[in-house]
Scaffold this motif. Structure first.
Motif, PDB file in Angstrom:
ATOM      1  N   LEU A  83      46.258  44.465  58.292  1.00  0.00           N
ATOM      2  CA  LEU A  83      47.649  44.248  57.889  1.00  0.00           C
ATOM      3  C   LEU A  83      47.732  43.324  56.675  1.00  0.00           C
ATOM      4  N   ILE A  84      46.932  42.265  56.674  1.00  0.00           N
ATOM      5  CA  ILE A  84      46.955  41.314  55.556  1.00  0.00           C
ATOM      6  C   ILE A  84      46.485  41.989  54.269  1.00  0.00           C
ATOM      7  N   ARG A  85      45.352  42.714  54.347  1.00  0.00           N
ATOM      8  CA  ARG A  85      44.833  43.388  53.150  1.00  0.00           C
ATOM      9  C   ARG A  85      45.823  44.429  52.633  1.00  0.00           C
ATOM     10  N   SER A  86      46.402  45.181  53.543  1.00  0.00           N
ATOM     11  CA  SER A  86      47.355  46.213  53.138  1.00  0.00           C
ATOM     12  C   SER A  86      48.574  45.605  52.476  1.00  0.00           C
ATOM     13  N   SER A  87      49.082  44.534  53.065  1.00  0.00           N
ATOM     14  CA  SER A  87      50.263  43.884  52.512  1.00  0.00           C
ATOM     15  C   SER A  87      49.998  43.351  51.104  1.00  0.00           C
ATOM     16  N   LEU A  88      48.838  42.717  50.904  1.00  0.00           N
ATOM     17  CA  LEU A  88      48.499  42.165  49.597  1.00  0.00           C
ATOM     18  C   LEU A  88      48.285  43.262  48.556  1.00  0.00           C
ATOM     19  N   THR A  89      47.600  44.346  48.937  1.00  0.00           N
ATOM     20  CA  THR A  89      47.345  45.430  47.991  1.00  0.00           C
ATOM     21  C   THR A  89      48.641  46.112  47.580  1.00  0.00           C
ATOM     22  N   LEU A  90      49.515  46.378  48.550  1.00  0.00           N
ATOM     23  CA  LEU A  90      50.796  46.988  48.219  1.00  0.00           C
ATOM     24  C   LEU A  90      51.644  46.073  47.351  1.00  0.00           C
ATOM     25  N   GLN A  91      51.511  44.765  47.580  1.00  0.00           N
ATOM     26  CA  GLN A  91      52.251  43.810  46.748  1.00  0.00           C
ATOM     27  C   GLN A  91      51.781  43.898  45.305  1.00  0.00           C
ATOM     28  N   MET A  92      50.460  43.971  45.107  1.00  0.00           N
ATOM     29  CA  MET A  92      49.927  44.093  43.743  1.00  0.00           C
ATOM     30  C   MET A  92      50.372  45.402  43.108  1.00  0.00           C
ATOM     31  N   ALA A  93      50.333  46.485  43.882  1.00  0.00           N
ATOM     32  CA  ALA A  93      50.695  47.796  43.345  1.00  0.00           C
ATOM     33  C   ALA A  93      52.168  47.898  43.017  1.00  0.00           C
ATOM     34  N   SER A  94      52.973  47.005  43.577  1.00  0.00           N
ATOM     35  CA  SER A  94      54.416  47.060  43.338  1.00  0.00           C
ATOM     36  C   SER A  94      54.834  46.277  42.103  1.00  0.00           C
ATOM     37  N   ILE A  95      53.908  45.525  41.501  1.00  0.00           N
ATOM     38  CA  ILE A  95      54.218  44.736  40.306  1.00  0.00           C
ATOM     39  C   ILE A  95      53.964  45.611  39.078  1.00  0.00           C
ATOM     40  N   GLU A  96      55.023  46.103  38.478  1.00  0.00           N
ATOM     41  CA  GLU A  96      54.884  47.079  37.404  1.00  0.00           C
ATOM     42  C   GLU A  96      54.029  46.589  36.231  1.00  0.00           C
ATOM     43  N   PRO A  97      54.203  45.365  35.747  1.00  0.00           N
ATOM     44  CA  PRO A  97      53.329  44.912  34.651  1.00  0.00           C
ATOM     45  C   PRO A  97      51.855  44.930  35.030  1.00  0.00           C
ATOM     46  N   MET A  98      51.548  44.637  36.293  1.00  0.00           N
ATOM     47  CA  MET A  98      50.152  44.672  36.732  1.00  0.00           C
ATOM     48  C   MET A  98      49.636  46.105  36.719  1.00  0.00           C
ATOM     49  N   VAL A  99      50.494  47.041  37.126  1.00  0.00           N
ATOM     50  CA  VAL A  99      50.114  48.455  37.081  1.00  0.00           C
ATOM     51  C   VAL A  99      49.888  48.889  35.636  1.00  0.00           C
ATOM     52  N   ASP A 100      50.800  48.485  34.760  1.00  0.00           N
ATOM     53  CA  ASP A 100      50.651  48.818  33.334  1.00  0.00           C
ATOM     54  C   ASP A 100      49.332  48.285  32.775  1.00  0.00           C
ATOM     55  N   LEU A 101      49.042  47.040  33.117  1.00  0.00           N
ATOM     56  CA  LEU A 101      47.810  46.423  32.640  1.00  0.00           C
ATOM     57  C   LEU A 101      46.589  47.161  33.171  1.00  0.00           C
ATOM     58  N   GLY A 102      46.613  47.487  34.459  1.00  0.00           N
ATOM     59  CA  GLY A 102      45.482  48.184  35.061  1.00  0.00           C
ATOM     60  C   GLY A 102      45.230  49.534  34.426  1.00  0.00           C
ATOM     61  N   ILE A 103      46.299  50.297  34.202  1.00  0.00           N
ATOM     62  CA  ILE A 103      46.161  51.612  33.585  1.00  0.00           C
ATOM     63  C   ILE A 103      45.634  51.479  32.163  1.00  0.00           C
ATOM     64  N   TRP A 104      46.149  50.485  31.430  1.00  0.00           N
ATOM     65  CA  TRP A 104      45.694  50.272  30.055  1.00  0.00           C
ATOM     66  C   TRP A 104      44.211  49.917  30.025  1.00  0.00           C
ATOM     67  N   VAL A 105      43.802  49.025  30.920  1.00  0.00           N
ATOM     68  CA  VAL A 105      42.395  48.615  30.956  1.00  0.00           C
ATOM     69  C   VAL A 105      41.494  49.796  31.272  1.00  0.00           C
ATOM     70  N   MET A 106      41.880  50.614  32.279  1.00  0.00           N
ATOM     71  CA  MET A 106      41.025  51.726  32.687  1.00  0.00           C
ATOM     72  C   MET A 106      40.869  52.758  31.579  1.00  0.00           C
ATOM     73  N   ASN A 107      41.862  52.866  30.706  1.00  0.00           N
ATOM     74  CA  ASN A 107      41.799  53.846  29.628  1.00  0.00           C
ATOM     75  C   ASN A 107      41.345  53.244  28.291  1.00  0.00           C
ATOM     76  N   SER A 108      41.010  51.962  28.290  1.00  0.00           N
ATOM     77  CA  SER A 108      40.648  51.291  27.048  1.00  0.00           C
ATOM     78  C   SER A 108      39.141  51.358  26.781  1.00  0.00           C
ATOM     79  N   LYS A 109      38.762  50.961  25.572  1.00  0.00           N
ATOM     80  CA  LYS A 109      37.351  50.936  25.185  1.00  0.00           C
ATOM     81  C   LYS A 109      36.590  49.820  25.880  1.00  0.00           C
ATOM     82  N   LEU A 110      37.321  48.910  26.502  1.00  0.00           N
ATOM     83  CA  LEU A 110      36.659  47.841  27.256  1.00  0.00           C
ATOM     84  C   LEU A 110      35.758  48.412  28.350  1.00  0.00           C
TER      85      LEU A 110
END
Length: 493
Positions: free
Chosen positions: A77-104
């Motif tokens: 329950l704790i892990r699920s709650s924290l992961t869903l919280q991170m996934a609900s933060i739109e700027p964090m999602v934007d950052l993650g998608i940008w990083v995964m598609n970047s040359k980094l």
């Protein structure tokens, strides 16, 4: 020379990290009225929220969180709650998608760090494991809490026959592995036709099928018997000119794709495990439906479907196509199953239609999509009540789940009937999954599996789609926090 890394726009406006998140629009309730055979979706009369389900017909109970999360560990329950919280933060999602598609990601050390973070957070939350051994453990855990698993090998589009053959082998291994799983713990093996036939060939076949629909005298000598693929409202703008016939090599490759699916069907029939065919975008969906329907005519379990095609309710022609295919199957004496979803290719569909100068094939509003989903669900529930067909209602929408369950009971459909099942993505809509389970219905979780690198496109899609599922995510997090608080108070009292 080092690569220049350009920061995403939101880094220049840090205020976006603190803005209040909006929830998704209120979802229209299911309205089970009208002509079941009607293929035009009309907007139902809305009812106040407190009139959607009367107290005595309250099928799903979200009030008792102790009962709702029975069998779920506190750490989970704790892990699920924290992961869903991170996934609900739109700027964090934007950052993650940008990083995964970047040359980094081409830098070995950076890639290793990022992939390690993804594996221990989003991957473990939304995926069932890297191989069938890990999937078996995940399915066993789900079975222990009264849920089933849909096994989805997370392969993306194939590029040549060799990769198609390899995908087929894994699908066969996946089906074979179910023998070692707990009894009745697996509801479906999920198959992507794009893993059995290259998207390029599926596009060619779809063009030819569309042209045949425009001009019935157009002869496709290679075509097997199938159910109707198009409705009067179906988008045909993808094919504006008469396509060239398939070459001898293309016909051979198409037959190989048929043969691959037939081998999988035969194995699943032997093992008594059903097949679910995933949907794609409209440029290749006609070919996918054609291959799936031709297999469904040949392979089924007496009066119960073996193969379930997917209908995406955000398409304007979805109910019409469903009704036409279902009626044609009845005339042939073929039991037909469908998985009903809302849809996942909105941006690409809109862009393609616009680029060609046509209206979008997708409903003009989310409200119309909800109405269409509800109309399709109503049609299939009525069909099942009359002894024909089967459906998987894949939804994260709480009102759709509540009212479909209530209507099934009204129609006298047994709660444990395999002809009516519900499904949610693994790691999402946990409250709805457990609520439907507690109400006695068959509930499955969609379980993608494979190495982290292989299922990364799936994870990125989940992150992007989660923007539209914030209301469900927020509701789940609220229920989880309530249960965690209850457990903490019980432990310290």
């Amino acid at each position: 020379m080092a690569n220049k890394v350009v920061c995403p726009k939101f880094f220049r406006d840090l205020r976006c990290f603190t803005r209040r998140l909006n929830t998704a629009p209120t979802v229209t309730p299911m309205n089970f009225t009208g002509n079941h055979d009607a293929t035009i979706v009309t907007t139902p009369t809305l009812l106040p929220a407190d009139q959607l389900v009367s107290p005595e017909k309250k099928v799903i109970n979200f009030d008792d969180v102790k009962e709702l999360f029975t069998g779920v560990s506190t750490s989970k329950l704790i892990r699920s709650s924290l992961t869903l919280q991170m996934a609900s933060i739109e700027p964090m999602v934007d950052l993650g998608i940008w990083v995964m598609n970047s040359k980094l990601m081409h830098m070995p050390i950076f890639r290793e760090v990022i992939m390690g973070f993804v594996k221990n957070t989003f991957y473990e939350h939304f995926c069932a494991g890297k191989d069938l051994a890990e999937v078996r453990r995940t399915v066993t855990k789900l079975s222990n809490v009264g849920l089933k698993g849909m096994l989805d090998y997370g392969v993306e589009h194939a590029t040549e026959n060799e990769s198609c053959d390899q995908s087929m082998k894994v699908f066969l291994q996946t089906a074979e592995s179910t023998k070692s799983f707990p009894s009745s713990s697996v509801s479906f093996v999920v198959v992507k036709v794009t893993a059995l036939c290259t998207p390029r060939l599926l596009k060619r076949v779809s063009d030819l099928l569309r042209w045949e629909h425009k001009n019935p005298s157009f002869n496709l000598a290679w075509k097997h018997k199938a159910l109707p693929l198009f409705a009067d409202s179906s988008p045909l703008y993808h094919t504006t000119e008469k396509p060239e016939p398939l070459t001898v090599e293309e016909e051979r490759d198409l037959q190989l794709a048929h043969d691959r699916l037939m081998k999988i069907c035969k194995k699943c029939l032997e093992l008594d495990v059903e097949l679910l065919i995933d949907a794609e975008d409209t440029s290749i969906q006609p070919a996918i439906d054609y291959i799936a329907y031709s297999a469904a005519i040949k392979y089924h379990k007496d009066d119960h479907p073996l193969i379930f095609g997917t209908i995406q309710a955000y398409l304007k022609d979805s109910k019409e196509r469903m009704v036409i295919a279902k009626r044609a199957a009845e005339k042939m004496g073929v039991p037909m199953g469908f998985k009903l979803v809302r849809g996942a290719y909105m941006s690409s569909e809109n862009e393609l239609a616009s680029s060609l100068g046509f209206n979008s094939p997708i409903h003009d509003s989310i409200q119309q999509t909800h109405d269409c989903y509800n109309a399709c669900a109503e049609f299939m529930i009525d069909e099942i009540a009359n002894g024909s067909g089967a459906v998987v209602l894949a939804t994260h929408n709480i009102q759709s789940g509540k009212l479909a369950a209530s209507k099934a009971i009204d129609f006298g459909i047994r709660k444990d009937s395999e002809k009516l099942q519900f499904a949610q993505l693994y790691g999402m809509a946990e409250g709805l999954s457990f609520g439907l389970r507690n109400a006695g219905f068959q509930v499955s979780k969609y379980l993608p599996f494979g190495p982290v690198e292989q299922v990364m496109p799936y994870l990125i899609r989940r992150a992007e789609e989660n923007r539209g599922l914030l209301s469900t995510s927020a509701f789940d997090r609220q229920l989880m926090r309530k249960e965690l608080t209850r457990r903490f108070e019980a432990a310290t009292s």
